[in-house]
Design an enzyme around this catalytic site. Structure first.
Site, PDB file in Angstrom:
ATOM      1  N   GLU A   1     -16.195 -72.565 -57.957  1.00  0.00           N
ATOM      2  CA  GLU A   1     -15.984 -72.301 -56.522  1.00  0.00           C
ATOM      3  C   GLU A   1     -15.120 -71.063 -56.298  1.00  0.00           C
ATOM      4  OE1 GLU A   1     -13.927 -75.895 -55.387  1.00  0.00           O
ATOM      5  OE2 GLU A   1     -15.755 -77.070 -55.258  1.00  0.00           O
ATOM      6  N   PRO A   2     -15.533 -69.900 -56.780  1.00  0.00           N
ATOM      7  CA  PRO A   2     -14.695 -68.711 -56.570  1.00  0.00           C
ATOM      8  C   PRO A   2     -14.742 -68.257 -55.114  1.00  0.00           C
ATOM      9  CG  PRO A   2     -16.783 -68.053 -57.522  1.00  0.00           C
ATOM     10  CD  PRO A   2     -16.801 -69.562 -57.463  1.00  0.00           C
TER      11      PRO A   2
ATOM     12  N   TYR B   1      -9.515 -64.073 -47.171  1.00  0.00           N
ATOM     13  CA  TYR B   1      -8.377 -64.603 -46.404  1.00  0.00           C
ATOM     14  C   TYR B   1      -7.796 -63.533 -45.474  1.00  0.00           C
ATOM     15  CZ  TYR B   1      -9.127 -68.009 -50.060  1.00  0.00           C
ATOM     16  OH  TYR B   1      -9.727 -68.908 -50.910  1.00  0.00           O
TER      17      TYR B   1
ATOM     18  N   ARG C   1     -11.694 -65.806 -53.499  1.00  0.00           N
ATOM     19  CA  ARG C   1     -10.980 -64.524 -53.539  1.00  0.00           C
ATOM     20  C   ARG C   1     -11.615 -63.553 -54.538  1.00  0.00           C
ATOM     21  NH1 ARG C   1      -5.620 -64.316 -52.123  1.00  0.00           N
ATOM     22  NH2 ARG C   1      -5.444 -66.560 -52.423  1.00  0.00           N
TER      23      ARG C   1
ATOM     24  N   ARG D   1      -1.561 -62.519 -44.357  1.00  0.00           N
ATOM     25  CA  ARG D   1      -1.080 -62.824 -45.712  1.00  0.00           C
ATOM     26  C   ARG D   1       0.334 -62.290 -45.998  1.00  0.00           C
ATOM     27  NH1 ARG D   1      -3.008 -61.325 -49.891  1.00  0.00           N
ATOM     28  NH2 ARG D   1      -2.778 -63.239 -51.075  1.00  0.00           N
TER      29      ARG D   1
ATOM     30  N   CYS E   1       5.418 -58.930 -31.452  1.00  0.00           N
ATOM     31  CA  CYS E   1       6.840 -59.160 -31.218  1.00  0.00           C
ATOM     32  C   CYS E   1       7.394 -60.230 -32.157  1.00  0.00           C
ATOM     33  CB  CYS E   1       7.062 -59.534 -29.766  1.00  0.00           C
ATOM     34  SG  CYS E   1       6.470 -58.226 -28.699  1.00  0.00           S
ATOM     35  N   GLU E   2       7.422 -59.913 -33.427  1.00  0.00           N
ATOM     36  CA  GLU E   2       7.987 -60.764 -34.469  1.00  0.00           C
ATOM     37  C   GLU E   2       8.499 -59.828 -35.550  1.00  0.00           C
ATOM     38  OE1 GLU E   2       7.806 -64.235 -34.946  1.00  0.00           O
ATOM     39  OE2 GLU E   2       6.541 -64.710 -33.223  1.00  0.00           O
TER      40      GLU E   2
ATOM     41  N   TYR F   1       2.752 -65.346 -46.721  1.00  0.00           N
ATOM     42  CA  TYR F   1       3.076 -65.581 -48.135  1.00  0.00           C
ATOM     43  C   TYR F   1       4.057 -64.557 -48.704  1.00  0.00           C
ATOM     44  CZ  TYR F   1      -1.549 -67.914 -47.769  1.00  0.00           C
ATOM     45  OH  TYR F   1      -2.624 -68.666 -47.395  1.00  0.00           O
TER      46      TYR F   1
ATOM     47  N   GLY G   1     -10.001 -70.151 -57.877  1.00  0.00           N
ATOM     48  CA  GLY G   1      -8.592 -69.869 -58.093  1.00  0.00           C
ATOM     49  C   GLY G   1      -8.259 -68.647 -58.916  1.00  0.00           C
TER      50      GLY G   1
END
Ligand SMILES: *Cc1c(COP(=O)(O)O)cnc(C)c1O
Length: 413
Positions: A266-267, A363, A269, A305, A334-335, A309, A230
């Site tokens: 548990e890294p 990610y 990122r 991402r 097309c968005e 986000y 995290g």
């Protein structure tokens, strides 16, 4: 712009755009920095969160740097094993492990399964008994703290789907100790991702420490605590830096003093994020009514991402001229949400130029999809002045070839 000793433009010539590019040296350095930050602890175990970047070559680099793997599916477990990570360095997390996945984990003889609920615990006990095996498990606790990050990547509040409520852990741990095929070794927590503040982590760890003491007071044995991942990383060079791994390590040492357990980390990122970029070419420039659009050949399906986000990725010209411009950087999908940056003050670019979307090693490729029938993009690993394509670009034949037209639709139109 170079990736180690290789010009990014040379990579683009060799593999075409868009593509992801990873640095062996940066991955290795990040693993070393994390290990050094935790050096004051008694035999800490670092397992890379494979979901951040599951490329087998990347996992192999990290395996050589001594990291294990935290997996959340049988697919990720297979990738970790394919990379040569020994089962004894693999932890299985995840909120919805199927019986088939639990059996696969048992048969592979992995180090630990982090159990997320009482039904899963009983299902695991059945599977282990059927196979004549014993599973070392930790109970994933939901410490009910607000990690202070984006809602979509917060995992440690009571209302989130993850973990077991603090009030139920004691009973379930005692039940685990009685269940056949189950050996409870400890507890685990992971409260969210891209954390910029150590305080919520320290609060969560304090709750875990109290739980360890309570479990032991109840006569239960606890030998491991998995503190999750995290830690945040810098995406926007204009923002203050997140806490360093060393500051995190010092906090952990303070918060866990006297626990007498093996600590696990548990890294994801932190290890992979700034070891990768997404390289793309400007397809066209478009002057809209109110703004200038830079249309790239990469899109939201390649790096989701920003769309998912609303987060920032730095965008740089691969061969900067020194000029600046304000532009909105979009993909061809097309968005309207297919947007990497809005009204961004950035390096001036023109049609045909290469740009790099920075901090895309975590990610990134792993969240890619094929929306708009856009093939999955290739991944390149650089090591000094050499490079290799470590995942091929998907071909249109591969992409379309999985579709099947049933008998009754064949023949004449
Ligand atoms: C996603 C995840 C991680 C890694 O999170 P990062 O923010 O990438 O460090 C670690 N543990 C678990 C259980 C996860 O789900």
């Amino acid at each position: 712009m170079h990736a180690e000793g290789v010009a990014v433009s040379a990579l683009a010539d060799a593999v075409g755009t868009p593509f992801y590019c990873y640095s062996t040296e940066t991955l290795t350095r990040h693993a070393r920095v994390m290990r050094e930050a935790l050096a004051g602890l008694d035999s800490p175990m670092i397992v890379f969160a494979v979901k951040a970047n599951p490329n087998v070559a990347v996992l192999r680099v990290l395996a050589r740097a001594g990291l294990g793997a935290d997996v959340v599916s049988v697919g990720e477990m297979r990738r970790a094993l394919a990379a040569g990570i020994p089962p004894g360095l693999i932890v299985f997390s995840g909120v919805g492990k199927t019986d088939a996945e639990l059996r696969a984990a048992l048969e592979a003889g992995i180090f630990q399964i982090n159990v997320e609920g009482e039904e899963e615990l009983r299902r695991l006990s059945h599977s282990a008994q059927a196979l004549g095996l014993v599973a070392d498990i930790a109970l994933r606790v939901n410490p009910d703290v607000d990690a202070g990050t984006l809602a979509k990547i917060s995992t440690g509040k009571a209302e989130n789907k993850f973990g077991i409520g603090l009030d139920r852990v004691m009973d379930l741990y005692a039940e685990a100790a009685r269940l056949p095929g189950i050996n409870p070794v400890g507890i685990a927590a992971h409260i969210g991702s891209q954390l910029f503040d150590l305080a919520p982590l320290e609060t969560a760890y304090g709750k875990l420490g109290a739980l360890v003491a309570a479990l032991r007071a109840a006569g239960l044995s606890v030998s491991r605590v998995d503190l999750g991942g995290g830690l945040g990383i810098p995406y926007d060079p204009k923002l203050p830096l997140p806490p360093s791994p060393a500051e995190y390590g010092a906090m952990v040492q303070r918060a866990t003093a006297g626990w007498g357990v093996q600590l696990m980390f548990e890294p994801g990122r932190l290890i992979a994020g700034n070891a990768g970029i997404l390289v793309s070419r400007v397809v066209t420039m478009k002057r809209g009514a109110t703004r200038t659009f830079v249309v790239l050949d990469a899109a939201m399906n390649d790096l989701i991402r920003p769309t998912l986000y609303g987060v920032y990725h730095d965008i740089r010209a691969v061969e900067p001229t020194g000029g600046r411009m304000v532009a909105t950087v979009v993909g061809p999908v097309c968005e309207t949400g297919d947007m990497f940056a809005e009204d961004r003050d950035m390096d001036a670019v023109e049609t045909g130029d290469l740009v790099a979307l920075m901090t895309a090693g975590a990610y990134g490729a792993t969240m890619a999809g094929t929306y708009n029938s856009r093939p999955l993009l290739p991944e390149v690993l650089v090591d000094g002045d050499r490079f290799a394509v470590v995942r091929d670009r998907q071909t249109l034949e591969d992409l379309i070839g999985l579709d099947r037209v049933p008998d009754w639709l064949q023949g004449e139109l």
